[in-house]
Design a protein around this motif. Structure first.
Motif, PDB file in Angstrom:
ATOM      1  N   PHE A 214     -19.869 -70.495 -21.091  1.00  0.00           N
ATOM      2  CA  PHE A 214     -21.069 -70.903 -20.365  1.00  0.00           C
ATOM      3  C   PHE A 214     -22.204 -71.161 -21.349  1.00  0.00           C
ATOM      4  O   PHE A 214     -22.173 -70.704 -22.489  1.00  0.00           O
ATOM      5  CB  PHE A 214     -21.485 -69.875 -19.301  1.00  0.00           C
ATOM      6  N   SER A 215     -23.199 -71.913 -20.867  1.00  0.00           N
ATOM      7  CA  SER A 215     -24.385 -72.212 -21.666  1.00  0.00           C
ATOM      8  C   SER A 215     -25.609 -71.809 -20.867  1.00  0.00           C
ATOM      9  O   SER A 215     -25.595 -71.814 -19.631  1.00  0.00           O
ATOM     10  CB  SER A 215     -24.458 -73.708 -21.973  1.00  0.00           C
TER      11      SER A 215
ATOM     12  N   MET B  14     -25.909 -75.932 -16.784  1.00  0.00           N
ATOM     13  CA  MET B  14     -26.469 -74.956 -17.708  1.00  0.00           C
ATOM     14  C   MET B  14     -27.309 -73.952 -16.914  1.00  0.00           C
ATOM     15  O   MET B  14     -28.131 -74.342 -16.093  1.00  0.00           O
ATOM     16  CB  MET B  14     -27.330 -75.657 -18.758  1.00  0.00           C
TER      17      MET B  14
ATOM     18  N   GLU C 157     -31.966 -71.896 -26.295  1.00  0.00           N
ATOM     19  CA  GLU C 157     -30.758 -72.439 -25.671  1.00  0.00           C
ATOM     20  C   GLU C 157     -29.558 -71.932 -26.460  1.00  0.00           C
ATOM     21  O   GLU C 157     -29.582 -71.937 -27.687  1.00  0.00           O
ATOM     22  CB  GLU C 157     -30.818 -73.974 -25.700  1.00  0.00           C
ATOM     23  N   HIS C 158     -28.540 -71.476 -25.718  1.00  0.00           N
ATOM     24  CA  HIS C 158     -27.363 -70.947 -26.397  1.00  0.00           C
ATOM     25  C   HIS C 158     -26.103 -71.371 -25.648  1.00  0.00           C
ATOM     26  O   HIS C 158     -26.081 -71.417 -24.423  1.00  0.00           O
ATOM     27  CB  HIS C 158     -27.422 -69.421 -26.499  1.00  0.00           C
ATOM     28  N   HIS C 159     -25.059 -71.660 -26.425  1.00  0.00           N
ATOM     29  CA  HIS C 159     -23.780 -72.070 -25.859  1.00  0.00           C
ATOM     30  C   HIS C 159     -22.720 -71.031 -26.232  1.00  0.00           C
ATOM     31  O   HIS C 159     -22.354 -70.914 -27.396  1.00  0.00           O
ATOM     32  CB  HIS C 159     -23.381 -73.455 -26.383  1.00  0.00           C
ATOM     33  N   TYR C 160     -22.290 -70.265 -25.235  1.00  0.00           N
ATOM     34  CA  TYR C 160     -21.162 -69.351 -25.405  1.00  0.00           C
ATOM     35  C   TYR C 160     -19.879 -70.148 -25.141  1.00  0.00           C
ATOM     36  O   TYR C 160     -19.935 -71.291 -24.694  1.00  0.00           O
ATOM     37  CB  TYR C 160     -21.266 -68.181 -24.414  1.00  0.00           C
TER      38      TYR C 160
ATOM     39  N   GLN D 103     -30.209 -71.617 -20.877  1.00  0.00           N
ATOM     40  CA  GLN D 103     -31.555 -71.759 -21.419  1.00  0.00           C
ATOM     41  C   GLN D 103     -32.281 -70.487 -21.020  1.00  0.00           C
ATOM     42  O   GLN D 103     -32.358 -70.160 -19.829  1.00  0.00           O
ATOM     43  CB  GLN D 103     -32.258 -72.991 -20.849  1.00  0.00           C
TER      44      GLN D 103
END
Length: 131
Positions: free
Chosen positions: A75-76, A1, A69-72, A78
């Motif tokens: 990719f992810s 991450m 926190e984000h999840h594309y 913070q």
């Protein structure tokens, strides 16, 4: 991450926002400037370095906001946001399509990178609470 910092830079009652270039991931989305934390680097040192590299200004870090926190799809990350003030220099969009100063109440009018949306909302709430 990925571990990334970003700066909400205030100056003369305006906020600096940057538009990602067409060659970047998340093409032409708006974001707060910043970048990846390098091994052994503090969040604050990363932010000062990235802001100098990306837009060639010096800033003063004033307050940390809540990490997002984000999840594309591919990719992810913070994202660690900091409220800052402009120190010295003139903004130059060295890596972005453009960098502009806007009023805080205009922030929601832009097409933001999804990871930045909770930060936009928290900053607006923060800015409203200190007025």
């Amino acid at each position: 991450m990925l571990q990334v910092t970003c700066a909400i830079i205030e100056h003369a009652n305006k906020i600096l926002i940057c538009q990602r270039s067409a060659s970047m991931k998340l093409q032409l989305k708006w974001e707060f400037p910043g970048g990846k934390i390098e091994t052994g680097e503090s969040k604050e040192d990363c932010l000062l370095r990235e802001i100098k590299e990306e837009i060639d200004i010096d800033i003063t870090i004033r307050k940390a906001l809540t990490m997002a926190e984000h999840h594309y799809a591919d990719f992810s990350l913070q994202l660690y946001p900091f409220v800052c003030s402009l120190g010295a220099g003139e903004v130059k969009a060295l890596e972005h399509a453009q960098a502009i100063w806007v009023d805080a109440d205009q922030l929601r009018d832009y097409d933001w990178a999804e990871a930045d949306l909770p930060i936009v909302n928290e900053y607006i709430a923060y800015a409203t609470s200190i007025k």
